[in-house]
Scaffold this motif. Structure first.
Motif, PDB file in Angstrom:
ATOM      1  N   GLU A  48      -3.196  -0.307   0.604  1.00  0.00           N
ATOM      2  CA  GLU A  48      -4.061  -0.538   1.772  1.00  0.00           C
ATOM      3  C   GLU A  48      -3.515   0.142   3.030  1.00  0.00           C
ATOM      4  O   GLU A  48      -4.120   0.050   4.084  1.00  0.00           O
ATOM      5  CB  GLU A  48      -4.237  -2.041   2.010  1.00  0.00           C
ATOM      6  CG  GLU A  48      -3.050  -2.782   2.629  1.00  0.00           C
ATOM      7  CD  GLU A  48      -1.915  -3.124   1.652  1.00  0.00           C
ATOM      8  OE1 GLU A  48      -1.782  -2.445   0.621  1.00  0.00           O
ATOM      9  OE2 GLU A  48      -1.156  -4.063   1.946  1.00  0.00           O
ATOM     10  N   ASN A  74       0.103   1.532   8.605  1.00  0.00           N
ATOM     11  CA  ASN A  74       1.463   1.167   8.219  1.00  0.00           C
ATOM     12  C   ASN A  74       2.278   0.970   9.496  1.00  0.00           C
ATOM     13  O   ASN A  74       2.696   1.927  10.131  1.00  0.00           O
ATOM     14  CB  ASN A  74       2.065   2.281   7.356  1.00  0.00           C
ATOM     15  CG  ASN A  74       3.478   1.951   6.885  1.00  0.00           C
ATOM     16  OD1 ASN A  74       4.130   1.042   7.394  1.00  0.00           O
ATOM     17  ND2 ASN A  74       3.946   2.710   5.904  1.00  0.00           N
ATOM     18  N   GLY A 117       5.340  -6.227  -1.415  1.00  0.00           N
ATOM     19  CA  GLY A 117       5.329  -6.053  -2.863  1.00  0.00           C
ATOM     20  C   GLY A 117       6.387  -6.836  -3.627  1.00  0.00           C
ATOM     21  O   GLY A 117       6.723  -6.486  -4.754  1.00  0.00           O
ATOM     22  N   GLY A 129       6.210  -8.287   3.741  1.00  0.00           N
ATOM     23  CA  GLY A 129       5.283  -7.257   4.222  1.00  0.00           C
ATOM     24  C   GLY A 129       4.668  -7.537   5.575  1.00  0.00           C
ATOM     25  O   GLY A 129       4.358  -6.608   6.333  1.00  0.00           O
TER      26      GLY A 129
HETATM   27  P1  AMP Z   1       2.629  -7.821   0.313  1.00  0.00           P
HETATM   28  O1  AMP Z   1       3.902  -8.614   0.205  1.00  0.00           O
HETATM   29  O2  AMP Z   1       2.782  -6.434  -0.198  1.00  0.00           O
HETATM   30  O3  AMP Z   1       1.500  -8.537  -0.327  1.00  0.00           O
HETATM   31  O4  AMP Z   1       2.309  -7.712   1.877  1.00  0.00           O
HETATM   32  C1  AMP Z   1       2.036  -8.842   2.663  1.00  0.00           C
HETATM   33  C2  AMP Z   1       1.150  -8.480   3.822  1.00  0.00           C
HETATM   34  O5  AMP Z   1       1.817  -7.556   4.667  1.00  0.00           O
HETATM   35  C3  AMP Z   1      -0.158  -7.807   3.399  1.00  0.00           C
HETATM   36  O6  AMP Z   1      -1.170  -8.261   4.252  1.00  0.00           O
HETATM   37  C4  AMP Z   1       0.116  -6.340   3.644  1.00  0.00           C
HETATM   38  O7  AMP Z   1      -1.045  -5.599   3.917  1.00  0.00           O
HETATM   39  C5  AMP Z   1       1.028  -6.380   4.842  1.00  0.00           C
HETATM   40  N1  AMP Z   1       1.916  -5.221   4.857  1.00  0.00           N
HETATM   41  C6  AMP Z   1       2.742  -4.847   3.847  1.00  0.00           C
HETATM   42  N2  AMP Z   1       3.414  -3.741   4.181  1.00  0.00           N
HETATM   43  C7  AMP Z   1       2.992  -3.393   5.437  1.00  0.00           C
HETATM   44  C8  AMP Z   1       3.316  -2.335   6.313  1.00  0.00           C
HETATM   45  N3  AMP Z   1       4.204  -1.374   5.980  1.00  0.00           N
HETATM   46  N4  AMP Z   1       2.683  -2.288   7.519  1.00  0.00           N
HETATM   47  C9  AMP Z   1       1.796  -3.240   7.857  1.00  0.00           C
HETATM   48  N5  AMP Z   1       1.470  -4.265   7.065  1.00  0.00           N
HETATM   49  C10 AMP Z   1       2.044  -4.353   5.859  1.00  0.00           C
END
Ligand code: AMP
Ligand code: MG
Length: 401
Positions: free
Chosen positions: A181, A196, A245, A293
């Motif tokens: 995303e 990002n 992630g 994230g």
């Molecule tokens: P995840 O742990 O990958 O599910 O990420 C948790 C949340 O943080 C999700 O809403 C992601 O879209 C957001 N997120 C993850 N990486 C980034 C990033 N580099 N910049 C902004 N938002 C992020």
């Protein structure tokens, strides 16, 4: 669940001290980490000298109305004569104190004409003299190994004539962001995408700590892409940070990717908010930290938990900066079952108390709270914290430096 302070301590000790050192010229030393104790190689000042523009005298020669003839005018950088009895030597700030003189009288308290100088107001004996070694003494340790050099250290080093220093090499840190995303800033945003923010944020946080060499890579949410990116970062970096992630979603592939290249991942549920999930792994002996994230979580976890590890890898003596205390303002009460770090502004009142003002919306997705604030204030777990209570403060300026 791991307690916040325990996790912080573990991370602060998770890296090895640097093994190599390099030489750095004084002009390029700002922000570098000293790899040697710096000793004074000179007394400073190197000799007794005048702190003011005035007249060097033997105080016993001064009496009401007496005019002392001027024996010599001695400017800074010149070598004075021995003061003769009943005379004065005109002297300036930084001029060496003439042998035989015991006091400097400031020019504002003197009247000079062609016959000599009349002292209008005499100070105590020894006044206005900077004594040899009163600032720094030969052999004394001035700056300890592991210090991050500031402009004030550079002043001290230059005053001592140090032109080259032994420092630790700069770190190279890798940042791996994940998530299909995410789009880099500067490109059009397609439906379902967000920018990002963590990669540039972490890069800036690292730079503030003195890490200039940052490799930021973004990987698609596939095992192969994450694994390849990890391997290329690990080959070039002293420390790798991954973002996002690592939860339990179907696209949370960072953990399997680390395991597929032989890394052992220690996944911690840290009793802190924001930030709970945090992982530490070693791959080929290199530390790798997985950050949450959400940008606010990522910011707080980096500042509070990863910065001590970075300082350790840099070779710094102090890995955990100072904590301050302030008085909570506003109306809101806080209570929770995790250590909570809230974004706050700092201010002070006329009694000198530090005042702590929380941002209205403390949600972990609220990026606008970050630049508004100057610090994170800590609300202890299982406590009821009310306005007027004292809380611990982790200032950005301390924790990101
Ligand atoms: P995840 O742990 O990958 O599910 O990420 C948790 C949340 O943080 C999700 O809403 C992601 O879209 C957001 N997120 C993850 N990486 C980034 C990033 N580099 N910049 C902004 N938002 C992020
Ligand atoms: Mg993701």
């Amino acid at each position: 669940m791991i307690e916040f302070d325990v996790a912080q301590q573990r991370l602060a000790q998770a890296g090895r001290l640097p093994e190599r050192t390099e030489t750095c010229e004084l002009g390029a030393a700002l922000g570098r980490i000293l790899a040697q104790d710096i000793q004074a190689q000179l007394d400073m000042p190197p000799a007794d000298n005048s702190a003011m523009d005035g007249y060097a005298v033997r105080l016993a020669d001064v009496s009401d109305g007496r005019v002392l003839p001027i024996q010599q005018r001695c400017y800074a950088g010149e070598v004075p004569e021995t003061l003769k009895e009943g005379m004065a030597i005109r002297i300036f700030t930084g001029s060496l104190l003439p042998p035989g003189a015991d006091t400097v009288i400031i020019q504002e308290n003197c009247q000079e004409d062609e016959h000599g100088v009349r002292i209008l107001e005499a100070p105590e004996v020894g006044a206005n003299i900077r004594r040899r070694g009163e600032d720094m003494r030969h052999g004394e340790v001035l700056i300890q190994s592991g210090t991050r050099l500031t402009a004030s250290h550079i002043a001290q080093l230059a005053a001592q004539g140090h032109a080259a220093l032994s420092v630790y090499p700069g770190l190279t840190v890798g940042i791996l962001t994940t998530g299909d995303e995410l789009t880099p800033a500067g490109q059009p945003l397609r439906p379902g995408q967000i920018y990002n923010s963590n990669a540039p944020m972490l890069q800036a946080q690292l730079l503030a700590l003195g890490v200039a060499a940052v490799r930021a890579v973004h990987a698609a949410d596939t095992l192969e892409a994450i694994r390849d990116a990890l391997q290329s970062l690990l080959a070039k970096c002293d420390l790798v940070l991954t973002v996002g992630g690592v939860s339990v979603g179907e696209k949370d592939l960072v953990k399997p990717a680390i395991e597929s290249i032989g890394g052992q991942l220690d996944l911690w549920k840290v009793r802190m908010k924001p930030g709970k999930p945090l992982a530490l792994a070693y791959v080929q002996d290199k530390p790798l930290v997985c950050l949450p994230g959400n940008p606010v979580s990522s910011y707080a976890v980096f500042a509070l938990m990863v910065s001590p590890l970075v300082r350790r890898l840099q070779g710094r003596r102090e890995t955990l900066p100072a904590i301050r205390y302030g008085v909570l303002q506003g109306e809101r009460h806080f209570q929770g079952d995790r250590e909570e770090f809230i974004r706050v502004q700092l201010d002070s009142d006329e009694q000198g108390r530090l005042l702590v003002r929380p941002f209205g919306n403390q949600g972990s997705g609220v990026i606008s709270s970050l630049p508004w604030a100057q610090a994170l204030a800590r609300i202890p777990a299982d406590a009821h914290v009310a306005p007027g209570d004292v809380v611990r403060i982790y200032e950005y300026s301390q924790w990101q430096a």
